[in-house]
Design a protein around this motif. Sequence first.
Motif, PDB file in Angstrom:
ATOM      1  N   VAL A  71     -13.266  -6.830   6.332  1.00 42.53           N
ATOM      2  CA  VAL A  71     -13.176  -5.411   5.334  1.00 42.53           C
ATOM      3  C   VAL A  71     -14.550  -5.383   4.773  1.00 42.53           C
ATOM      4  CG1 VAL A  71     -11.882  -4.419   3.440  1.00 42.53           C
ATOM      5  CG2 VAL A  71     -10.573  -5.695   5.246  1.00 42.53           C
ATOM      6  N   ASP A  72     -15.056  -4.047   5.044  1.00 44.34           N
ATOM      7  CA  ASP A  72     -16.323  -3.505   4.352  1.00 44.34           C
ATOM      8  C   ASP A  72     -16.102  -3.392   2.703  1.00 44.34           C
ATOM      9  OD1 ASP A  72     -18.576  -2.792   3.234  1.00 44.34           O
ATOM     10  OD2 ASP A  72     -18.906  -1.072   4.636  1.00 44.34           O
ATOM     11  N   LEU A  73     -16.151  -4.360   1.930  1.00 37.75           N
ATOM     12  CA  LEU A  73     -15.775  -4.066   0.314  1.00 37.75           C
ATOM     13  C   LEU A  73     -16.686  -3.587  -0.329  1.00 37.75           C
ATOM     14  CD1 LEU A  73     -14.483  -7.904  -0.156  1.00 37.75           C
ATOM     15  CD2 LEU A  73     -13.042  -5.991   0.212  1.00 37.75           C
ATOM     16  N   THR A  74     -17.830  -3.179   0.359  1.00 33.98           N
ATOM     17  CA  THR A  74     -18.936  -2.344  -0.447  1.00 33.98           C
ATOM     18  C   THR A  74     -18.324  -1.181  -0.371  1.00 33.98           C
ATOM     19  OG1 THR A  74     -20.048  -1.825   1.481  1.00 33.98           O
ATOM     20  CG2 THR A  74     -20.462  -3.907   0.439  1.00 33.98           C
ATOM     21  N   GLN A  75     -17.391  -0.645   0.469  1.00 33.47           N
ATOM     22  CA  GLN A  75     -17.048   0.810   0.573  1.00 33.47           C
ATOM     23  C   GLN A  75     -15.596   0.939  -0.545  1.00 33.47           C
ATOM     24  OE1 GLN A  75     -18.380   3.190   2.425  1.00 33.47           O
ATOM     25  NE2 GLN A  75     -19.850   1.267   2.606  1.00 33.47           N
ATOM     26  N   TYR A  76     -15.239  -0.037  -1.213  1.00 31.84           N
ATOM     27  CA  TYR A  76     -14.116   0.089  -1.992  1.00 31.84           C
ATOM     28  C   TYR A  76     -14.489  -0.219  -3.478  1.00 31.84           C
ATOM     29  CZ  TYR A  76     -11.129  -0.228   2.102  1.00 31.84           C
ATOM     30  OH  TYR A  76     -10.629  -0.116   3.428  1.00 31.84           O
ATOM     31  N   THR A  77     -13.874   0.772  -4.370  1.00 28.85           N
ATOM     32  CA  THR A  77     -14.305   0.336  -5.936  1.00 28.85           C
ATOM     33  C   THR A  77     -12.925  -0.371  -6.291  1.00 28.85           C
ATOM     34  OG1 THR A  77     -13.067   2.484  -6.381  1.00 28.85           O
ATOM     35  CG2 THR A  77     -15.394   2.704  -6.200  1.00 28.85           C
ATOM     36  N   GLN A  78     -13.239  -0.864  -7.628  1.00 31.56           N
ATOM     37  CA  GLN A  78     -12.056  -1.677  -8.116  1.00 31.56           C
ATOM     38  C   GLN A  78     -10.852  -0.684  -8.429  1.00 31.56           C
ATOM     39  OE1 GLN A  78     -12.732  -4.671  -9.540  1.00 31.56           O
ATOM     40  NE2 GLN A  78     -10.801  -5.288 -10.232  1.00 31.56           N
ATOM     41  N   GLU A  79     -10.949   0.473  -8.572  1.00 34.27           N
ATOM     42  CA  GLU A  79     -10.062   1.542  -8.986  1.00 34.27           C
ATOM     43  C   GLU A  79      -9.200   1.854  -7.491  1.00 34.27           C
ATOM     44  OE1 GLU A  79     -12.604   1.540 -11.790  1.00 34.27           O
ATOM     45  OE2 GLU A  79     -13.020   1.788  -9.963  1.00 34.27           O
ATOM     46  N   GLN A  80     -10.047   1.980  -6.328  1.00 27.50           N
ATOM     47  CA  GLN A  80      -9.327   2.019  -5.082  1.00 27.50           C
ATOM     48  C   GLN A  80      -8.399   0.810  -4.563  1.00 27.50           C
ATOM     49  OE1 GLN A  80     -13.032   3.048  -3.131  1.00 27.50           O
ATOM     50  NE2 GLN A  80     -12.534   5.095  -2.669  1.00 27.50           N
ATOM     51  N   ILE A  81      -8.971  -0.233  -5.000  1.00 25.47           N
ATOM     52  CA  ILE A  81      -8.123  -1.440  -4.507  1.00 25.47           C
ATOM     53  C   ILE A  81      -6.856  -1.543  -5.271  1.00 25.47           C
ATOM     54  CG2 ILE A  81      -8.112  -3.764  -4.993  1.00 25.47           C
ATOM     55  CD1 ILE A  81      -9.674  -3.036  -2.431  1.00 25.47           C
ATOM     56  N   GLY A  82      -7.265  -0.902  -6.686  1.00 23.45           N
ATOM     57  CA  GLY A  82      -6.044  -1.023  -7.384  1.00 23.45           C
ATOM     58  C   GLY A  82      -4.935   0.125  -7.217  1.00 23.45           C
ATOM     59  N   ALA A  83      -5.504   1.203  -6.595  1.00 20.88           N
ATOM     60  CA  ALA A  83      -4.510   2.199  -6.183  1.00 20.88           C
ATOM     61  C   ALA A  83      -3.743   1.760  -4.993  1.00 20.88           C
ATOM     62  CB  ALA A  83      -5.428   3.501  -5.818  1.00 20.88           C
ATOM     63  N   ILE A  84      -4.473   0.983  -3.843  1.00 22.62           N
ATOM     64  CA  ILE A  84      -3.809   0.392  -2.683  1.00 22.62           C
ATOM     65  C   ILE A  84      -2.780  -0.488  -3.248  1.00 22.62           C
ATOM     66  CG2 ILE A  84      -4.180  -1.153  -0.572  1.00 22.62           C
ATOM     67  CD1 ILE A  84      -7.096   0.091  -0.540  1.00 22.62           C
ATOM     68  N   LEU A  85      -3.011  -1.438  -4.179  1.00 24.14           N
ATOM     69  CA  LEU A  85      -1.974  -2.361  -4.478  1.00 24.14           C
ATOM     70  C   LEU A  85      -0.701  -1.751  -5.174  1.00 24.14           C
ATOM     71  CD1 LEU A  85      -4.034  -5.076  -6.251  1.00 24.14           C
ATOM     72  CD2 LEU A  85      -2.648  -5.272  -4.150  1.00 24.14           C
ATOM     73  N   ASP A  86      -1.023  -0.477  -6.011  1.00 24.76           N
ATOM     74  CA  ASP A  86       0.137   0.266  -6.660  1.00 24.76           C
ATOM     75  C   ASP A  86       0.823   0.757  -5.774  1.00 24.76           C
ATOM     76  OD1 ASP A  86      -0.617  -0.789  -9.092  1.00 24.76           O
ATOM     77  OD2 ASP A  86      -1.799   0.925  -9.798  1.00 24.76           O
ATOM     78  N   ASP A  87       0.160   1.500  -4.399  1.00 24.11           N
ATOM     79  CA  ASP A  87       0.984   2.024  -3.452  1.00 24.11           C
ATOM     80  C   ASP A  87       1.711   1.164  -2.645  1.00 24.11           C
ATOM     81  OD1 ASP A  87       1.547   4.352  -1.527  1.00 24.11           O
ATOM     82  OD2 ASP A  87       0.094   3.305  -0.346  1.00 24.11           O
ATOM     83  N   LEU A  88       1.170   0.075  -2.297  1.00 21.42           N
ATOM     84  CA  LEU A  88       1.957  -0.847  -1.285  1.00 21.42           C
ATOM     85  C   LEU A  88       2.703  -1.798  -2.224  1.00 21.42           C
ATOM     86  CD1 LEU A  88      -0.704  -1.573   1.439  1.00 21.42           C
ATOM     87  CD2 LEU A  88       1.130  -0.062   1.235  1.00 21.42           C
ATOM     88  N   GLY A  89       2.329  -2.463  -3.170  1.00 22.17           N
ATOM     89  CA  GLY A  89       3.005  -3.439  -3.978  1.00 22.17           C
ATOM     90  C   GLY A  89       3.580  -3.118  -5.200  1.00 22.17           C
ATOM     91  N   THR A  90       4.081  -2.008  -5.577  1.00 22.68           N
ATOM     92  CA  THR A  90       4.830  -2.015  -6.745  1.00 22.68           C
ATOM     93  C   THR A  90       6.405  -1.235  -6.291  1.00 22.68           C
ATOM     94  OG1 THR A  90       4.046   0.140  -7.145  1.00 22.68           O
ATOM     95  CG2 THR A  90       2.923  -1.524  -8.205  1.00 22.68           C
ATOM     96  N   TYR A  91       7.273  -1.428  -7.293  1.00 17.09           N
ATOM     97  CA  TYR A  91       8.595  -1.089  -7.099  1.00 17.09           C
ATOM     98  C   TYR A  91       8.562   0.338  -7.624  1.00 17.09           C
ATOM     99  CZ  TYR A  91       9.929  -5.689  -6.215  1.00 17.09           C
ATOM    100  OH  TYR A  91      10.039  -7.292  -5.596  1.00 17.09           O
ATOM    101  N   LYS A  92       9.290   1.354  -6.808  1.00 18.20           N
ATOM    102  CA  LYS A  92       9.307   2.813  -7.292  1.00 18.20           C
ATOM    103  C   LYS A  92      10.828   3.130  -7.308  1.00 18.20           C
ATOM    104  CE  LYS A  92       4.956   3.361  -5.093  1.00 18.20           C
ATOM    105  NZ  LYS A  92       4.778   1.787  -4.614  1.00 18.20           N
ATOM    106  N   ASP A  93      11.894   2.382  -7.251  1.00 15.69           N
ATOM    107  CA  ASP A  93      13.022   2.637  -7.441  1.00 15.69           C
ATOM    108  C   ASP A  93      13.846   2.318  -8.562  1.00 15.69           C
ATOM    109  OD1 ASP A  93      12.920  -0.251  -7.198  1.00 15.69           O
ATOM    110  OD2 ASP A  93      14.311  -0.161  -5.091  1.00 15.69           O
ATOM    111  N   GLY A  94      12.963   1.806  -9.541  1.00 19.91           N
ATOM    112  CA  GLY A  94      13.598   1.484 -10.810  1.00 19.91           C
ATOM    113  C   GLY A  94      13.802   0.013 -11.116  1.00 19.91           C
ATOM    114  N   THR A  95      13.812  -0.929  -9.969  1.00 20.96           N
ATOM    115  CA  THR A  95      13.954  -2.318 -10.122  1.00 20.96           C
ATOM    116  C   THR A  95      12.549  -2.968 -10.619  1.00 20.96           C
ATOM    117  OG1 THR A  95      13.330  -2.479  -7.691  1.00 20.96           O
ATOM    118  CG2 THR A  95      15.836  -2.164  -8.378  1.00 20.96           C
TER     119      THR A  95
END
Length: 429
Positions: free
Chosen positions: A204-228
């Motif tokens: 993965v070319d990490l030079t193409q990602y900012t801290q905010e972008q990585i955080g956004a990916i984690l929030d998109d894939l790794g957080t609960y969105k159904d109230g649990t």
Amino acid sequence: MKLKKLSSLLLALIVMLSVFSATSYAAAQPSTTVLLDGKPIQLGEGSAEPFVDNGTTFVPMRSLFETLSIDLSWNNTTKTVSGAKGDLSFSLQIGSKTATVNGEKVTLTTAARIVHNVTFVPLRFVGQSTGYNVSWAQATHTISLTSPVVQAAAQSKGFMWKVEKNGNTVYLLGTIHVADKATYPLRPELEAAFKSADYLGVEVDLTQYTQEQIGAILDDLGTYKDGTTLKDHVSADTYKGVTAILKGLGAPENTLDKYEPWVVSLTIPSLMISDAGYQAELGIDQYLMQQALKSSKPIVQLETAEQQYGLFDNLSADLQESLLVDAIKAYNDPSSGEDQNAVDALLNMWKTGDETTLLTLTNAQQNVDHEYYQAFIADRNKGMTNKIEGFLNSTEHKTYFVAVGSLHMIGDDGIVTQLTKDGYTVEKQ
């Protein structure tokens, strides 16, 4: 080699997954460190602290000469510093860019100077003039001085192979994604192969990602969105283990509640690695990417951050919790430092190029869990091998330096193994 205490997840993070280092990539660079034969040295403090000017590191004269056992002579009238060690000698004058080494004149980029009554001299010039190899690692902000006696022994060997076809060349480097400052310098063959390449290939070319972008990916894939929350998806004991760690760190017990088990299982080992003195920003991949940026070498990625995090997100609920349980146990049970010793052993394996141990670790992954092995190793190896074969079969006649986690290289499903099966001649370097 005692590695049984190291969880399969932690092992994968260290030698297999670039995204483990992504969250710390945008952090501030470490302050400049000077290593002498791999060990940090202190060269002044306060008003006598080393500084950098116009790309040149200046250090207090007397402290440096004492540390390197250089005989010092000072002519107060001419403001000239002279040094000698063995049959090597040099001299330089305060304020002058002209110096001498063994009687021959040389030109300095920046002159030595006196600041607050302290004489500062250029570190690289003095080191090289007295027989030391001096290297600068941009990724680690580290200057390494290596004495002639240990220069060969101090260079990390790593794991490298070479493949050629149709006028194209691919160097394959098995990396480790977390390291320490003593990992550098790398052996000259690795550096030369990298320098000769037209492209750097990484997971993965990490030079193409900012801290905010990585955080956004984690929030998109790794957080609960159904109230649990996390508490609703893992056992009471597992959740209690997470909250106990957070409480011990002085953080609110619900800090990680919004995250799925796989995100939490990544977070806990990152704390362990940091506490042990290892840093993701010192990993081999990070170093190579920084060198590529510095030399304007194009970087191509074999995967994406979304794909790598997606591997975790697609794991079954049972396996996600199992990985989290492993991470909790490893954090809570250092058992006389065996987990840290295991990381030490992994890094030593890479530094010494111990392929026997690498093969043992790679084969052991097949016994961890079929779902885990298929997702993290077998399937990924196929995808990366296909892209590497694309490089080899192109009509460009280019050289690629491909650096991916060491566990991807050998073993039954390794990239080197697959290339060999597909008819390519792979040479160990």
